[in-house]
Design an enzyme around this catalytic site. Structure first.
Site, PDB file in Angstrom:
ATOM      1  N   ALA A   1      -2.628 -18.064  -2.972  1.00  0.00           N
ATOM      2  CA  ALA A   1      -3.185 -16.726  -2.725  1.00  0.00           C
ATOM      3  C   ALA A   1      -3.954 -16.231  -3.946  1.00  0.00           C
ATOM      4  CB  ALA A   1      -2.059 -15.750  -2.405  1.00  0.00           C
TER       5      ALA A   1
ATOM      6  N   HIS B   1       0.840  -1.210   0.000  1.00  0.00           N
ATOM      7  CA  HIS B   1       0.000   0.000   0.000  1.00  0.00           C
ATOM      8  C   HIS B   1       0.870   1.254   0.000  1.00  0.00           C
ATOM      9  CE1 HIS B   1      -3.075  -2.967   1.290  1.00  0.00           C
ATOM     10  NE2 HIS B   1      -3.803  -2.234   0.465  1.00  0.00           N
ATOM     11  N   ASN B   2       1.401   1.569  -1.147  1.00  0.00           N
ATOM     12  CA  ASN B   2       2.320   2.703  -1.273  1.00  0.00           C
ATOM     13  C   ASN B   2       1.918   3.556  -2.484  1.00  0.00           C
ATOM     14  OD1 ASN B   2       3.224   1.207  -3.549  1.00  0.00           O
ATOM     15  ND2 ASN B   2       4.542   0.006  -2.198  1.00  0.00           N
ATOM     16  N   PHE B   3       2.734   4.554  -2.762  1.00  0.00           N
ATOM     17  CA  PHE B   3       2.374   5.487  -3.839  1.00  0.00           C
ATOM     18  C   PHE B   3       2.299   4.778  -5.202  1.00  0.00           C
ATOM     19  CE2 PHE B   3       3.696   8.859  -6.955  1.00  0.00           C
ATOM     20  CZ  PHE B   3       2.517   9.602  -6.882  1.00  0.00           C
ATOM     21  N   ARG B   4       3.132   3.731  -5.384  1.00  0.00           N
ATOM     22  CA  ARG B   4       3.089   3.033  -6.675  1.00  0.00           C
ATOM     23  C   ARG B   4       1.737   2.310  -6.848  1.00  0.00           C
ATOM     24  NH1 ARG B   4       7.189   2.435 -10.107  1.00  0.00           N
ATOM     25  NH2 ARG B   4       8.735   2.870  -8.502  1.00  0.00           N
ATOM     26  N   HIS B   5       1.212   1.782  -5.732  1.00  0.00           N
ATOM     27  CA  HIS B   5      -0.121   1.147  -5.811  1.00  0.00           C
ATOM     28  C   HIS B   5      -1.158   2.205  -6.211  1.00  0.00           C
ATOM     29  CE1 HIS B   5      -3.740  -1.074  -4.856  1.00  0.00           C
ATOM     30  NE2 HIS B   5      -4.039  -0.254  -3.863  1.00  0.00           N
TER      31      HIS B   5
HETATM   32  N1  LIG Z   1      -5.029 -12.505  -2.854  1.00  0.00           N
HETATM   33  C1  LIG Z   1      -5.030 -11.298  -3.426  1.00  0.00           C
HETATM   34  N2  LIG Z   1      -5.626 -10.265  -2.793  1.00  0.00           N
HETATM   35  C2  LIG Z   1      -5.602  -9.065  -3.396  1.00  0.00           C
HETATM   36  C3  LIG Z   1      -4.982  -8.842  -4.635  1.00  0.00           C
HETATM   37  N3  LIG Z   1      -5.120  -7.529  -4.974  1.00  0.00           N
HETATM   38  C4  LIG Z   1      -5.805  -6.973  -3.975  1.00  0.00           C
HETATM   39  N4  LIG Z   1      -6.098  -7.881  -3.021  1.00  0.00           N
HETATM   40  C5  LIG Z   1      -6.837  -7.675  -1.768  1.00  0.00           C
HETATM   41  O1  LIG Z   1      -7.823  -6.702  -1.959  1.00  0.00           O
HETATM   42  C6  LIG Z   1      -7.585  -5.582  -1.118  1.00  0.00           C
HETATM   43  C7  LIG Z   1      -7.850  -4.341  -1.952  1.00  0.00           C
HETATM   44  O2  LIG Z   1      -8.004  -3.226  -1.214  1.00  0.00           O
HETATM   45  P1  LIG Z   1      -6.874  -2.127  -0.902  1.00  0.00           P
HETATM   46  O3  LIG Z   1      -7.636  -0.841  -0.955  1.00  0.00           O
HETATM   47  O4  LIG Z   1      -6.359  -2.487   0.410  1.00  0.00           O
HETATM   48  O5  LIG Z   1      -5.804  -2.109  -1.945  1.00  0.00           O
HETATM   49  C8  LIG Z   1      -6.114  -5.701  -0.690  1.00  0.00           C
HETATM   50  O6  LIG Z   1      -5.856  -5.175   0.551  1.00  0.00           O
HETATM   51  C9  LIG Z   1      -5.928  -7.195  -0.671  1.00  0.00           C
HETATM   52  O7  LIG Z   1      -6.361  -7.727   0.528  1.00  0.00           O
HETATM   53  C10 LIG Z   1      -4.361  -9.945  -5.269  1.00  0.00           C
HETATM   54  O8  LIG Z   1      -3.785  -9.849  -6.380  1.00  0.00           O
HETATM   55  N5  LIG Z   1      -4.413 -11.136  -4.626  1.00  0.00           N
HETATM   56 MG   LIG Z   2      -7.877   0.388   0.613  1.00  0.00          MG
HETATM   57 ZN   LIG Z   3      -5.835  -0.076  -2.817  1.00  0.00          ZN
END
Ligand SMILES: Nc1nc2c(ncn2[C@@H]2O[C@H](COP(=O)(O)O)[C@@H](O)[C@H]2O)c(=O)[nH]1
Ligand SMILES: [Mg+2]
Ligand SMILES: [Zn+2]
Length: 568
Positions: free
Chosen positions: A501, A301-305
C-alpha cells in the site's frame, strides 16, 4: 473476550475487568497480564504495576511494535479474569519516562507531585485528590500565579516550589444544583448523539428515517453546543509543547480529544487569527467542539486525522516562514480548510458513493461528492451564530475566506491530483506571491501535502495510520463485495499489504509532490522529503507478501474514472 490492538514500542496499558469479585485485596494477588504475541504466549514481565482505584495502569516496555491480544489477567492460584476493555496511551518509543514534577499548594501547604508524562489526566486528578485528602469525585481546579486556570493533564507545565499552583477543591455534592444538572445534561446529550449516530450507521438505505434522525441529531447537537460551559478557560501549555507543535515530528497519538481542541485553539491564537478576525474565544471553543462532533468515528477519517492535517499545515507555515509571504486571510483559509476538509466523512470514498448511488452522489451529480459535502457541513456550522467564528468579520472578507476554503477543500479530492499539481508546476519557475492564480495553486498543493502527510512523520507515529487506513479500506471493500459493487484491488484485504500500500504511494505520489513544493521552499528537503525517502527505504526492505500481482499506484487526475485510486 479478547481484544486486539497494535501495541507501540512503549505504552501505558490500562485494563478494566468484568470480574466484580476483584476486590482490592485480590488485586494484590494478580501476578501478570499475559499478552499473546503472534499466537505465542509471552509474559509481559517488564510491566511495572500500579493500581489506581479499580483500574490497573501498566507500563508496557520493550516488546517492540507488535500486534497483541490482551486477553486475560491471571490471578495467583485463583483462575483468570477476562479483560473487558483496555486503553493504550502511546508514547514515544525512544524517550525515557522520567517523571514530571509539579508543585501545588493545598490550603497553604506546598506539595510535590510526581507523575509520568504518559499517564492520563484522570491519573493526575487522582494524585491531586490524594494530596488534598478529598474524594476522587471532588471537582478540582489548579490556578497559576496570575489566577489563570491550568489544564490538569500530562502536558501541564512544570513549575517550581516558589511558583506552586494553587489547588482548589470543590465537593460535587455541595455544588449548586444548577451546575450539577448542567453536567448531567451534557452527559445526556453526548449519550444521545452517540445513540443517534449509531442508529444512523445502520439505516444507510432508508432515506426518510435518515432525514428524521439527521434532524434529531442536529437538535441534540445544538443543545449540546449550548450546554458547553461558556466560561472561557485560559489553557496553559509548556513552551516545550508549543514549540513541538510546530514540528512534523509531533506525536499526534499522545493527545486526547479535548487536548487536540486546545492545541487547535493555540494555533488560532499563535497565528494571530483570533485577534485579527476578532473571534470570540468562547465561540471558537464551541466551534471546535462542533467540529469534533461532526467528524465520525471512522478508523481513519476522524477528528484525529483532521488534527494531523492541520498540525502539519501549521508546521509547514513555520518551517517555510509563510507568514512573511502570505496574507493573514490566506493563513486563516489554510488552517480553517484543514480543520474542515473531511467533515462528516462517512468512511466510504467517492468511488463507493458513486457506484452505490448514495444520497451524496445523487446530490452532487457524482462530482466530488465527499468534498462538496465537507464544504457544505463546514458552512452549515459557520451559519449558526453559536459557532460562527467569523461573526465579527466583514462580509467582503468573509466572502473571500469562504471561497478560499471551498477552493482548498475541493482540491483534496485525489481524482484532481495531477491537475492541481501540474497547475502549480507551471508557476514554479516564475512564482509570484502577488499573483492570485499562483498563490491559489500553491495553497492547493499545500493542503494536499498536509492531507496525505502521515509518512512524513516518524515511523512510530505514521505506522498506526496505515493500519487505520487499511481498516477503513477493508470495511468498504467487504461492503462492496457483499453488495456486488466494484472493488478496488488496493482496498481488498485479500490483495493488499502494508508495504504494497505504501511503496507506490510514497514513490509516485508523496515524494514527487513534496519535491515540487521543495523547489519553492528548500527548507522542506530536510524536514519532509528526507523522512519520506527514509520511510520508502523502510517499506522496501519489508516482505511485500505479494498478494498484489500489480504495483499499486495512484493515478489521480483521471476524471472519467469513478475511482480516485487505480491499480496499474
Ligand atoms: N496508500 C496510501 N494512501 C493514502 C495515504 N494517505 C492518504 N492516502 C489516500 O489519499 C486520500 C486523501 O484524502 P482524504 O481527504 O480522504 O484524507 C485518502 O483517502 C487515501 O485514499 C497513505 O499513507 N497511503
Ligand atoms: Mg477528503
Ligand atoms: Zn483527509
Amino acid at each position: 473476550m479478547t481484544k486486539q490492538r497494535r501495541l507501540p514500542k512503549r505504552a501505558f496499558l490500562r485494563v478494566w475487568t468484568a470480574d466484580v469479585s476483584l476486590t482490592p485485596d485480590r488485586f494484590e494477588n494478580i501476578i501478570d497480564i499475559v499478552v499473546r504475541v503472534s499466537h505465542k504466549r509471552e509474559l509481559a514481565d517488564s510491566m511495572r504495576r500500579k493500581r489506581i482505584g479499580n483500574v490497573w495502569l501498566e507500563e508496557y516496555v520493550g516488546v517492540g511494535s507488535i500486534s497483541a491480544d490482551i486477553y486475560l489477567i491471571s490471578i495467583h492460584g485463583q483462575g483468570e479474569a477476562k479483560v473487558i476493555a483496555y486503553q493504550i496511551t502511546m508514547g514515544s518509543g525512544s524517550s525515557h519516562d522520567t517523571p514530571k514534577t509539579i508543585y501545588i499548594s493545598v490550603a497553604g501547604k506546598r506539595q510535590k507531585i510526581l507523575f509520568s508524562r504518559y499517564c492520563s489526566s484522570k491519573d493526575i486528578l487522582d494524585l491531586l485528590a490524594q494530596a488534598a485528602g478529598v474524594s476522587q469525585e471532588s471537582r478540582m481546579f489548579l490556578k497559576d500565579e496570575d489566577g489563570s486556570l491550568v489544564v490538569i493533564a500530562p502536558t501541564i507545565p512544570v513549575n517550581t516550589r516558589q511558583s506552586a499552583y494553587v489547588l482548589i477543591t470543590e465537593d460535587v455534592k455541595q455544588s449548586p444544583v444548577g451546575d450539577y444538572t448542567k453536567l448531567m445534561a451534557i452527559d445526556h446529550c453526548k449519550e444521545e448523539i452517540a445513540k443517534v449516530k449509531e442508529h444512523m450507521s445502520h439505516i444507510e438505505d432508508d432515506r426518510t428515517a435518515k432525514t428524521v434522525l439527521s434532524k434529531k441529531l442536529k437538535d441534540i447537537q445544538k443543545a449540546y453546543i449550548r450546554s458547553v460551559n461558556p466560561t472561557y478557560t485560559k489553557y496553559i501549555m509548556s513552551q516545550e509543547t508549543l514549540e513541538y507543535l510546530k514540528k512534523p515530528t509531533f506525536d499526534v497519538w499522545y493527545w486526547a480529544t479535548n487536548e487536540m481542541m486546545c492545541l487547535l485553539e493555540q494555533i488560532y491564537n499563535e497565528l494571530n487569527l483570533v485577534k485579527t478576525f476578532n473571534m470570540d474565544p468562547v465561540v471558537l471553543r464551541r466551534w471546535l467542539n462542533r467540529i469534533d462532533q461532526s467528524y465520525r468515528n471512522n478508523p481513519f477519517h476522524n477528528f484525529r486525522h483532521c488534527f494531523c492535517v492541520t498540525q502539519m499545515m501549521y508546521g509547514i507555515i513555520h518551517i517555510c516562514d509563510m507568514r512573511d509571504k502570505l496574507s493573514i486571510i490566506d493563513m486563516v483559509i489554510l488552517i480553517t480548510a484543514c480543520i474542515c476538509h473531511d467533515l462528516d466523512h462517512p468512511g466510504y470514498n467517492n468511488s463507493y458513493q458513486i457506484n452505490a448511488k448514495t444520497e451524496l452522489a445523487l446530490r452532487y451529480n457524482n462530482q466530488s461528492p465527499l468534498e462538496n459535502h465537507h464544504c457544505a457541513v463546514a458552512f452549515q456550522i459557520l451559519s449558526d451564530p453559536d459557532t460562527n467564528i467569523f461573526a465579527n468579520t466583514d462580509s467582503a472578507t468573509f466572502s473571500s475566506i469562504r471561497s478560499g476554503i471551498i477552493l482548498l477543500v475541493m482540491a483534496t479530492d485525489m481524482a484532481k491530483h495531477t491537475e492541481n499539481l501540474s497547475a502549480f508546476k507551471c508557476n514554479i519557475d516564475k512564482f509570484d506571491f502577488e499573483n492570485k492564480e499562483h498563490l491559489h495553486s500553491l495553497m492547493k498543493v499545500m493542503i494536499k501535502c498536509c492531507d496525505i502527510s502521515n509518512e512524513v512523520r516518524p515511523s512510530d507515529v505514521s505506522d498506526p495510520w496505515v493500519d487505520c487506513l487499511l481498516e477503513e479500506y477493508f470495511i468498504q471493500s467487504d461492503r462492496e463485495k457483499a453488495a456486488g459493487l466494484p472493488v478496488a484491488a488496493f482496498m481488498d484485504r485479500d490483495k493488499v499489504t502494508k508495504p504494497s500500500a505504501q511503496i507506490g504511494f510514497i514513490k509516485f505520489v508523496l515524494i514527487p509532490m513534496f519535491e515540487t513544493l521543495t523547489q519553492l521552499f528548500p527548507q522542506l528537503l530536510e524536514a519532509m522529503v528526507m523522512p519520506l525517502k527514509e520511510a520508502l527505504s523502510r517499506y522496501e526492505v519489508m516482505p511485500i507478501d505479494n498478494k498484489l500481482t500489480t504495483v499499486e499506484k495512484i493515478i489521480p487526475g483521471d476524471e472519467s474514472s469513478t475511482t480516485d485510486n487505480v491499480i496499474l
